[in-house]
Write a protein that holds these residues in place. Structure first.
Motif, short mmCIF file in Angstrom:
data_model
loop_
_atom_site.label_atom_id
_atom_site.label_comp_id
_atom_site.label_asym_id
_atom_site.label_seq_id
_atom_site.Cartn_x
_atom_site.Cartn_y
_atom_site.Cartn_z
N ASN A 1 38.47 -89.65 -16.46
CA ASN A 1 38.04 -88.32 -16.48
C ASN A 1 38.23 -88.08 -15.01
O ASN A 1 38.77 -86.79 -14.46
CB ASN A 1 36.46 -88.08 -17.14
CG ASN A 1 35.64 -88.16 -18.12
OD1 ASN A 1 36.96 -87.39 -18.62
ND2 ASN A 1 34.93 -88.37 -18.87
N PHE B 1 41.74 -86.68 -14.89
CA PHE B 1 42.30 -85.44 -15.40
C PHE B 1 42.03 -84.58 -14.51
O PHE B 1 42.07 -83.37 -14.23
CB PHE B 1 40.99 -86.05 -16.73
CG PHE B 1 41.57 -84.55 -17.42
CD1 PHE B 1 42.66 -84.47 -17.96
CD2 PHE B 1 41.22 -83.37 -17.65
CE1 PHE B 1 43.18 -83.48 -18.56
CE2 PHE B 1 41.66 -82.12 -18.29
CZ PHE B 1 42.52 -82.77 -18.77
N VAL B 2 40.35 -84.40 -14.11
CA VAL B 2 39.44 -83.51 -12.66
C VAL B 2 40.71 -83.91 -11.36
O VAL B 2 40.85 -82.70 -11.03
CB VAL B 2 38.25 -84.08 -12.55
CG1 VAL B 2 37.66 -82.76 -11.57
CG2 VAL B 2 37.26 -83.63 -14.01
N GLY C 1 44.00 -82.20 -12.36
CA GLY C 1 44.24 -80.92 -13.22
C GLY C 1 44.69 -80.44 -14.80
O GLY C 1 45.80 -79.43 -14.94
N GLY C 2 44.68 -82.16 -15.09
CA GLY C 2 45.71 -81.91 -16.23
C GLY C 2 46.04 -83.44 -16.54
O GLY C 2 45.23 -84.45 -16.02
N ASN C 3 46.72 -83.97 -17.59
CA ASN C 3 47.25 -85.13 -17.67
C ASN C 3 48.71 -85.89 -16.52
O ASN C 3 48.50 -87.44 -16.53
CB ASN C 3 47.81 -85.44 -19.57
CG ASN C 3 46.67 -84.88 -19.91
OD1 ASN C 3 45.15 -85.81 -20.04
ND2 ASN C 3 46.79 -84.42 -20.60
N THR C 4 49.32 -85.12 -16.10
CA THR C 4 50.44 -85.50 -15.53
C THR C 4 50.33 -84.59 -13.89
O THR C 4 49.32 -83.44 -14.16
CB THR C 4 51.78 -85.53 -16.06
OG1 THR C 4 51.96 -83.89 -16.44
CG2 THR C 4 51.91 -86.21 -17.23
#
Lengths: 174, 229
Positions: free
Chosen positions: B180, B183-184, B187-190
């Motif tokens: 998490n 991700f934060v 601001g996304g997975n990549t």
């Protein structure tokens, strides 16, 4: 350490027995402020969590069955996925994302001693993986992500959001 | 010199004669009152502190000034970021000088903050009553490293991309909430548009605010804890 006079504890004891109006209003005020701060923190966290991502779709065509000859492979750099057509006649797809810290592994077809069929080598910290993605050498501790390919109108389809655990599940026989 | 407007700005009456007058000059000035009224002579010898704290602060000021100037030619967007960085090198007057100054000052600040920490450690200056200022110092080192790390992505070249890929994957190893946080942070997975803006805001607004506040607290505590040690 010298203990402070026990006024604070006494006051607390009194307050539970006999709360003054001031203490009551204070407690309400602190509770309300605390709830407002906590709510604000939750909102900020939700705000930081994007609902819409501008990322490429996870499902894509990696190659057509006919163009991928036995013994050859393709690499799709956008999704970082390898697809192999094994000389034993089956297809499989592997993620090129090193499971250590996420660099892109390179395919070394010349292989190393004991793994003549070729290996994956991570340029960042030197992790090595077999052709099927199992770890030969660390620092990576987990095998490369494996995908089950689907066939759609002669095209090999990979969905990077769906991984499989075993080599058997990964292999696609056509 | 003794006119009303002058006296409204500089409170100390001239001429300065007594030690009290001298101390009032320090007390009554925002800039000067950072210095103590009295210092032990050995405490201001170069070999005593090697001025490492002040060097770190000076480098921080260099970074603020050059950073603000670089911001005028930089857009945190893809592909603008990389192009802006190249423009700074080849098109903007003195752009390459400012960029290199920013980069070198950042490297030197990490070194000087670390050496400052070593100096304080070997002098035993972390002992009571200065324990909490040591804690603030550790946070300042951490913020210095985070500023370097967030600044690393901004040129948006291959080095930046992969360094931050590796760095953000290290975050993933934090138990339970690691994925998490990553991700934060991204601001996304990549790494993408959102990541660049997030790192830009962290680098130019959030972290500088934190480090400036802590630097002020750090300096204030030096005085309150009894001066240089």
């Amino acid at each position: 350490m010298k203990l402070k006079p026990n006024n604070a504890a006494d006051a607390k004891e009194n307050s539970t027995k006999n709360m003054t109006r001031r203490q009551f209003m204070g407690a309400i005020g602190h509770t309300a402020s605390g709830m407002a701060v906590a709510g604000g923190l939750v909102m900020v966290y939700k705000f930081l969590y994007p609902n819409v991502l501008l990322e490429i779709p996870s499902r894509f065509k990696i190659a057509s069955i006919n163009s991928l000859q036995p013994g050859s492979h393709v690499f799709e750099p956008e999704h970082r996925v390898f697809a192999f057509h094994d000389t034993r006649g089956y297809f499989f797809a592997l993620s090129a994302v090193c499971t250590h810290l996420g660099c892109t592994v390179a395919w070394k077809s010349e292989g190393i001693t004991g793994h003549k069929e070729g290996i994956f080598l991570c340029p960042c910290h030197g992790s090595e993986f077999t052709k099927e993605g199992d770890v030969i050498r660390g620092p990576a501790r987990r095998h490369l992500d494996r995908y089950h390919m689907a066939v759609d109108e002669g095209q090999l389809i990979v969905d990077t959001s769906e991984t499989v655990n075993t080599i058997e599940d990964m292999i696609l026989k056509v | 010199m003794q006119s009303k407007p002058w006296r409204s700005v500089f409170r100390t009456a001239l001429p300065i004669k007594t030690n009290l007058d001298r101390s009032l000059v320090m007390f009554n000035s925002l800039a000067l009152h950072i210095q103590p009224v009295k210092v032990r002579e050995r405490a201001i010898r170069f070999s005593y502190t090697f001025y490492l704290g002040m060097i770190s602060f000076f480098l921080f000021m260099v970074l603020v000034v050059t950073g603000i100037l670089l911001m005028l030619y930089y857009q945190p967007a893809i592909p603008n970021a990389y192009e802006n960085m190249k423009d700074l090198q080849y098109v903007v007057s003195s752009g390459i000088f400012l960029r290199n100054l920013h980069r070198w000052a950042a490297h030197l600040m990490v070194i000087s903050v670390f050496l400052h920490m070593l100096r304080v450690f070997f002098a035993g200056a972390y002992r009571p009553p200065r324990e909490f200022n040591w804690v603030i110092g550790v946070l300042l080192l951490l913020l210095t490293l985070l500023l370097s790390y967030t600044g690393y992505l901004l040129p948006y070249d291959q080095l930046a991309y992969w360094a931050v890929t590796v760095g953000s994957n290290i975050v993933k190893y934090v138990p339970i909430i690691g994925k998490n946080i990553r991700f934060v942070l991204l601001g996304g997975n990549t790494i993408g548009e959102y990541t660049l803006v997030r790192f830009y805001v962290l680098h130019c607004v959030v972290l500088p605010l934190f480090i400036t506040s802590l630097i002020a607290l750090h300096f204030w505590r030096i005085r309150k804890d009894g001066g240089l040690y």
